[in-house]
Design a protein around this motif. Structure first.
Motif, PDB file in Angstrom:
ATOM      1  N   GLU A  20     -92.229   6.802 -54.900  1.00  0.00           N
ATOM      2  CA  GLU A  20     -93.680   6.649 -55.151  1.00  0.00           C
ATOM      3  C   GLU A  20     -93.920   8.501 -55.564  1.00  0.00           C
ATOM      4  OE1 GLU A  20     -95.106   3.796 -52.760  1.00  0.00           O
ATOM      5  OE2 GLU A  20     -95.632   2.200 -54.560  1.00  0.00           O
ATOM      6  N   GLY A  59     -86.431   3.861 -44.916  1.00  0.00           N
ATOM      7  CA  GLY A  59     -86.874   2.899 -45.341  1.00  0.00           C
ATOM      8  C   GLY A  59     -85.833   1.845 -44.471  1.00  0.00           C
ATOM      9  N   GLN A 105     -88.717   2.438 -51.984  1.00  0.00           N
ATOM     10  CA  GLN A 105     -89.895   2.315 -52.522  1.00  0.00           C
ATOM     11  C   GLN A 105     -90.513   3.625 -52.226  1.00  0.00           C
ATOM     12  OE1 GLN A 105     -91.691  -1.075 -52.309  1.00  0.00           O
ATOM     13  NE2 GLN A 105     -93.820  -0.344 -53.031  1.00  0.00           N
ATOM     14  N   GLU A 106     -91.048   4.231 -50.751  1.00  0.00           N
ATOM     15  CA  GLU A 106     -91.795   5.544 -50.292  1.00  0.00           C
ATOM     16  C   GLU A 106     -90.695   6.630 -51.407  1.00  0.00           C
ATOM     17  OE1 GLU A 106     -93.858   5.457 -46.766  1.00  0.00           O
ATOM     18  OE2 GLU A 106     -92.310   4.039 -46.479  1.00  0.00           O
ATOM     19  N   GLU A 107     -90.105   6.140 -51.325  1.00  0.00           N
ATOM     20  CA  GLU A 107     -89.134   8.390 -52.066  1.00  0.00           C
ATOM     21  C   GLU A 107     -89.591   8.099 -52.913  1.00  0.00           C
ATOM     22  OE1 GLU A 107     -87.426   7.569 -47.794  1.00  0.00           O
ATOM     23  OE2 GLU A 107     -87.863   6.141 -49.042  1.00  0.00           O
ATOM     24  N   VAL A 148     -91.224  10.889 -45.522  1.00  0.00           N
ATOM     25  CA  VAL A 148     -91.972  10.469 -45.854  1.00  0.00           C
ATOM     26  C   VAL A 148     -92.476   9.722 -44.993  1.00  0.00           C
ATOM     27  CG1 VAL A 148     -91.566  10.440 -48.339  1.00  0.00           C
ATOM     28  CG2 VAL A 148     -89.947   8.582 -47.287  1.00  0.00           C
ATOM     29  N   ALA A 149     -91.722   9.523 -43.577  1.00  0.00           N
ATOM     30  CA  ALA A 149     -92.329   7.947 -42.237  1.00  0.00           C
ATOM     31  C   ALA A 149     -91.682   8.843 -41.768  1.00  0.00           C
ATOM     32  CB  ALA A 149     -91.513   7.127 -42.535  1.00  0.00           C
TER      33      ALA A 149
END
Length: 191
Positions: free
Chosen positions: A18, A107, A14-16, A144-145
């Motif tokens: 977005e 994730g 999801q974060e990627e 992203v993390a």
């Protein structure tokens, strides 16, 4: 206002998705898919998948552009066999997998303790399972993390394997999503 794009994805990417949507100037609305890579049992809760008609009623002036990004599920035509192929080139992923690397994403790492517990693996059985199948753990780092390195170290120590980080960024995912958006825009029945 840019078109709204519905992207079906597993919650582990999801974060990627977005981040790529923001970079492309798209208004991304996420819908959930079941993660094939997760064991049965409690899973991260995917976003509800709104129907295109519901999106239109929510104030989108035209029908939204709907992109079925085959994230983790290989649903779209010619979709990749794994989510790893969305983050890095197929030859690289295939080489790592065939060479005995156990690949992880940011994730997945975020909830690795729960994933192992859901599979019924204590540390001893996790070490046996991962040690038999792999010689190292490789994080495909999308950037992203912030906690990726710490979680990678903890997971690798838990399963008793060396680890390394491979910075892959979001370029591969961006190319795939751009291609699917372009294909959807050419479909007169979509927008």
């Amino acid at each position: 206002m840019p078109p709204e794009v519905l992207v079906l994805t597993c919650p582990l990417l999801q974060e990627e998705v977005e981040a790529v949507g923001r970079a492309l100037g798209l208004r991304v609305r996420l819908g959930g898919l079941t993660c094939a890579c997760l064991p049965p049992g409690p899973r991260p809760t995917p976003a509800p998948t709104p129907a295109p008609a519901a999106l239109a009623e929510a104030g989108t002036p035209r029908r939204p552009l709907v992109v079925l990004a085959s994230l983790c599920a290989g649903l779209a035509r010619g979709g990749p066999p794994t989510c790893f192929h969305l983050l890095a080139s197929a030859p690289l992923v295939d080489d790592l997998l065939s060479g005995g690397s156990h690949l992880v994403t940011p994730g997945w790492l975020r909830h690795w303790r729960r994933h192992l517990a859901d599979m019924g693996l204590d540390q001893e059985t996790a070490r046996a399972l991962y040690g038999e199948a792999s010689h190292e753990v490789v994080l495909l780092d999308t950037g992203v993390a912030a906690d990726g390195a710490a979680e990678l170290g903890a997971f690798a120590a838990h399963v008793g394997l060396p680890h390394r980080t491979l910075p892959v960024g979001l370029d591969e995912l961006r190319l795939r999503l751009e291609a699917q958006v372009d294909e959807a825009r050419r479909d007169p029945g979509v927008a």
